[in-house]
Design an enzyme around this catalytic site. Sequence first.
Site, short mmCIF file in Angstrom:
data_model
loop_
_atom_site.label_atom_id
_atom_site.label_comp_id
_atom_site.label_asym_id
_atom_site.label_seq_id
_atom_site.Cartn_x
_atom_site.Cartn_y
_atom_site.Cartn_z
N SER A 96 32.05 41.23 38.25
CA SER A 96 32.58 42.08 39.31
C SER A 96 31.48 42.50 40.28
O SER A 96 30.84 41.65 40.89
CB SER A 96 33.28 43.29 38.68
OG SER A 96 34.01 44.02 39.63
N ASP A 241 34.19 42.39 46.99
CA ASP A 241 33.14 42.25 45.98
C ASP A 241 33.16 40.81 45.45
O ASP A 241 33.98 40.00 45.88
CB ASP A 241 33.32 43.29 44.87
CG ASP A 241 34.63 43.16 44.12
OD1 ASP A 241 35.58 42.55 44.66
OD2 ASP A 241 34.73 43.67 42.99
N ASP A 243 34.28 39.21 42.92
CA ASP A 243 35.52 38.62 42.39
C ASP A 243 36.75 38.98 43.21
O ASP A 243 37.88 38.69 42.81
CB ASP A 243 35.71 38.96 40.91
CG ASP A 243 35.98 40.44 40.67
OD1 ASP A 243 35.45 41.28 41.43
OD2 ASP A 243 36.71 40.77 39.71
#
Length: 448
Positions: A96, A241, A243
């Site tokens: 992430s 971000d 992902d």
Amino acid sequence: MSLMISVSGIRGIFGKDLNPQNLTQFTAAFGTWAKGGTIVVGRDSRVTGELCERIVIATLQSVGCNVISLGIVPTPTVAMGVLRHKARGGIIISASHNPAEWNALKLLNEKSEFLDAIQGNKVIEIAKSEDIVYSDYRNIGGFEEDETISLHHMQRIFDLPYIDTDKIQKADYKVAIDAVNGAGSYIIPQFLKMMGVDQVETLYCEPNGIFPHNPEPLPEHLQDICKLVKDKSCDIGFVVDPDADRLAIVDENGRLWGEEYTLAAAMDFMLGKKNGPVAGNLSSSRVLDDVAGRHGVTCHRSAVGEINVVKEMQRIGAVIGGEGNGGVICPDLHYGRDALVGIVMVLQHLAEIGKKASEYRNSLPDYTITKTKMQLDGIDADSILKKIQSAYAKHNPITTDGVKIDLPEGWIHLRKSNTEPIIRIYSEAPTADEARKLAEQVMKIVES
């Protein structure tokens, strides 16, 4: 730092905390928990992603799971893959917003939701036990690739009954995107083009896993996209971000809205189409209550954590929900944060109300959230939380997740960390100074 193990997966610095051994251990445990069947696997663009992907796929096959590989795709696209293939679950190889040296396994169940506490603890229990049985050569799992999952994800968004891309096309927006060289690098520019945005300025849209700035979409990391929006005379900028499940927004003047306002805008859009209850978490901004109130509905609050928001949304039948970190959850699509659906909702909303990004942001109340932490140094966290609860008893503190105190001038939320000997203190008020003062009040009570 050691390997971080939670109900939603494992996370660590590759080669130090995260390694082939524990990747195999937890993947085999997840495949065992899933009782074989089909598992969908996708990843973000991290340098270690392909290596981890090979380990994960081979391990799943070795415990008898059939694997459908999606390659580099956003986390929400993996969720859509689980639903498309009616899979037993999904694995997302992504850390992430963590820096490039990190990687992780994030685990989804057959509903495409992150594992809840019961499910996650069962996977952890299996991983720690000797209960994993590997298949013999006659029963190893199969392997196939789904190369059209991104198109499927985008088309499912366009098929939502309240999405009208003609309105976006007629607005003739010029849009900038910063994908931090992550999983959104290709799909988001393509998504914008498909909805009729012909002018797209891309920044850091090469999915090579080399993040050009800190990948968490916070103001101090996003000066490049703010400058690009101004220099190229864009109408709006979007930031995701690595992902692509979190979304931040930049107005035409190069000013960041603040992540808390992403969900507020999406919520405003949805409530104009489909009225009903909405949900956020206890640490999300009060602006969600303001937007909900404009539409005559209540914003319900859950414990912090995506799965907790999802459970609350399902309990109340929410039409939309999410988290203040830029995470928009549209249950008509899937129960997970999705930057793509956030983008189309915001663009359509601006087109329908005929306002510039700055004008719309200025129409919403201003709030600032401050975040600090209190070192425990051997002090019992629960005793501190009880002390604060008692001190603010007349304000009816919420104890669903730590202690939250709602005051006329703002709120304070205290939560003990699961990974460090600290208590996290979040506070919100119309200005940063006022928010800090609220946090200081709490600190003085603890020290007294």
